[in-house]
Design a protein around this motif. Structure first.
Motif, short mmCIF file in Angstrom:
data_model
loop_
_atom_site.label_atom_id
_atom_site.label_comp_id
_atom_site.label_asym_id
_atom_site.label_seq_id
_atom_site.Cartn_x
_atom_site.Cartn_y
_atom_site.Cartn_z
N ALA A 170 1.26 -30.49 15.04
CA ALA A 170 0.77 -31.87 15.01
C ALA A 170 -0.28 -32.02 13.92
CB ALA A 170 0.20 -32.27 16.37
N PHE A 171 -1.20 -31.07 13.84
CA PHE A 171 -2.26 -31.11 12.84
C PHE A 171 -1.67 -31.13 11.43
CE2 PHE A 171 -5.80 -29.39 10.33
CZ PHE A 171 -6.85 -30.15 10.82
N TYR A 172 -0.65 -30.31 11.21
CA TYR A 172 -0.01 -30.25 9.90
C TYR A 172 0.56 -31.62 9.50
CZ TYR A 172 2.90 -28.57 6.07
OH TYR A 172 3.46 -28.38 4.84
N HIS A 173 1.20 -32.31 10.44
CA HIS A 173 1.77 -33.63 10.13
C HIS A 173 0.69 -34.68 9.95
CE1 HIS A 173 5.97 -32.59 10.23
NE2 HIS A 173 5.72 -31.84 11.29
N PHE A 174 -0.42 -34.57 10.69
CA PHE A 174 -1.54 -35.49 10.46
C PHE A 174 -2.16 -35.24 9.09
CE2 PHE A 174 -2.14 -35.71 15.33
CZ PHE A 174 -1.28 -36.79 15.42
N GLU A 175 -2.21 -33.98 8.67
CA GLU A 175 -2.68 -33.68 7.32
C GLU A 175 -1.76 -34.30 6.28
OE1 GLU A 175 -4.90 -29.38 7.37
OE2 GLU A 175 -2.71 -29.36 7.52
N ASN A 176 -0.44 -34.17 6.49
CA ASN A 176 0.52 -34.80 5.56
C ASN A 176 0.30 -36.30 5.49
OD1 ASN A 176 1.76 -32.47 4.72
ND2 ASN A 176 3.59 -32.73 5.98
N ALA A 177 0.10 -36.92 6.65
CA ALA A 177 -0.17 -38.37 6.68
C ALA A 177 -1.43 -38.68 5.88
CB ALA A 177 -0.30 -38.85 8.12
N HIS A 178 -2.44 -37.86 6.03
CA HIS A 178 -3.68 -38.07 5.29
C HIS A 178 -3.43 -38.03 3.78
CE1 HIS A 178 -7.43 -36.86 3.29
NE2 HIS A 178 -7.96 -37.75 4.12
N ILE A 179 -2.69 -37.02 3.34
CA ILE A 179 -2.39 -36.89 1.91
C ILE A 179 -1.65 -38.13 1.41
CG2 ILE A 179 -1.05 -35.59 0.20
CD1 ILE A 179 -1.59 -33.09 2.08
N LEU A 180 -0.68 -38.59 2.17
CA LEU A 180 0.12 -39.74 1.77
C LEU A 180 -0.66 -41.05 1.83
CD1 LEU A 180 3.37 -38.71 3.64
CD2 LEU A 180 3.12 -38.89 1.15
N GLY A 181 -1.60 -41.17 2.74
CA GLY A 181 -2.27 -42.44 2.96
C GLY A 181 -3.65 -42.56 2.36
N GLN A 182 -4.15 -41.50 1.72
CA GLN A 182 -5.56 -41.51 1.36
C GLN A 182 -5.96 -42.50 0.27
OE1 GLN A 182 -5.20 -37.43 -1.19
NE2 GLN A 182 -7.08 -37.74 -0.12
N LYS A 183 -5.03 -43.10 -0.42
CA LYS A 183 -5.40 -44.10 -1.45
C LYS A 183 -5.30 -45.53 -0.91
CE LYS A 183 -4.67 -41.18 -5.33
NZ LYS A 183 -4.58 -41.13 -6.76
N HIS A 184 -5.00 -45.67 0.38
CA HIS A 184 -4.88 -46.97 1.02
C HIS A 184 -5.91 -47.01 2.15
CE1 HIS A 184 -3.18 -49.95 3.79
NE2 HIS A 184 -2.67 -50.49 2.71
N LEU A 185 -6.80 -47.98 2.15
CA LEU A 185 -7.93 -48.00 3.08
C LEU A 185 -7.50 -47.88 4.55
CD1 LEU A 185 -10.95 -48.30 3.62
CD2 LEU A 185 -10.64 -50.77 3.55
N TYR A 186 -6.57 -48.71 4.99
CA TYR A 186 -6.17 -48.68 6.40
C TYR A 186 -5.49 -47.35 6.75
CZ TYR A 186 -3.63 -49.42 10.68
OH TYR A 186 -3.12 -49.26 11.95
N ARG A 187 -4.53 -46.94 5.93
CA ARG A 187 -3.79 -45.71 6.23
C ARG A 187 -4.69 -44.47 6.17
NH1 ARG A 187 0.52 -48.75 3.54
NH2 ARG A 187 0.14 -47.74 1.54
N HIS A 188 -5.60 -44.45 5.22
CA HIS A 188 -6.53 -43.33 5.11
C HIS A 188 -7.39 -43.23 6.37
CE1 HIS A 188 -9.93 -41.28 2.56
NE2 HIS A 188 -9.34 -40.43 3.39
N THR A 189 -7.95 -44.35 6.78
CA THR A 189 -8.80 -44.37 7.97
C THR A 189 -7.98 -44.06 9.22
OG1 THR A 189 -10.23 -45.97 6.85
CG2 THR A 189 -10.50 -45.75 9.24
N ALA A 190 -6.78 -44.59 9.31
CA ALA A 190 -5.92 -44.32 10.47
C ALA A 190 -5.60 -42.83 10.59
CB ALA A 190 -4.63 -45.14 10.38
#
Length: 111
Positions: free
Chosen positions: A29-49
């Protein structure tokens, strides 16, 4: 790749992480949340989510270090996402919050 592809991949990684968290497969689960972070980090909502999901992971795992790290990172994501983010950073408290990192091989097609 198009922005929608990154967005779709982000939400897919979040869903996988949530499913695995419910199944108590914590490291996966942590690995996939890390992937989400990498993908979303340039978008305010997705990065924070992504940091909120990492916070939920930390609470579920009773990790004080990760919980405190994610609270700090949630605040930082709100304040700094639109200014600067360290590309490729996985977002966990196990890495420096300001350290750029190589983008994981399976995610490179989105960048």
């Amino acid at each position: 790749m198009k922005q929608n592809s990154i967005k779709d991949a982000f939400y897919n990684e979040l869903q996988l992480g949530k499913k695995l968290l419910r199944e108590e497969q914590f490291s996966e689960a942590f690995y996939h949340f890390e992937n989400a972070h990498i993908l979303g980090q340039k978008h305010l909502y997705r990065h924070t989510a992504s940091h909120f999901l990492l916070l939920f992971w930390a609470i579920r795992n009773q990790s004080i270090k990760e919980t405190l790290g994610q609270i700090f990172r949630i605040l930082a994501s709100v304040l700094f996402t639109l200014i600067w983010v360290p590309t490729g950073n996985t977002g966990g408290a196990n890495v420096s919050a300001v350290q750029p990192m190589p983008i994981r091989k399976e995610l490179q097609k989105y960048f």
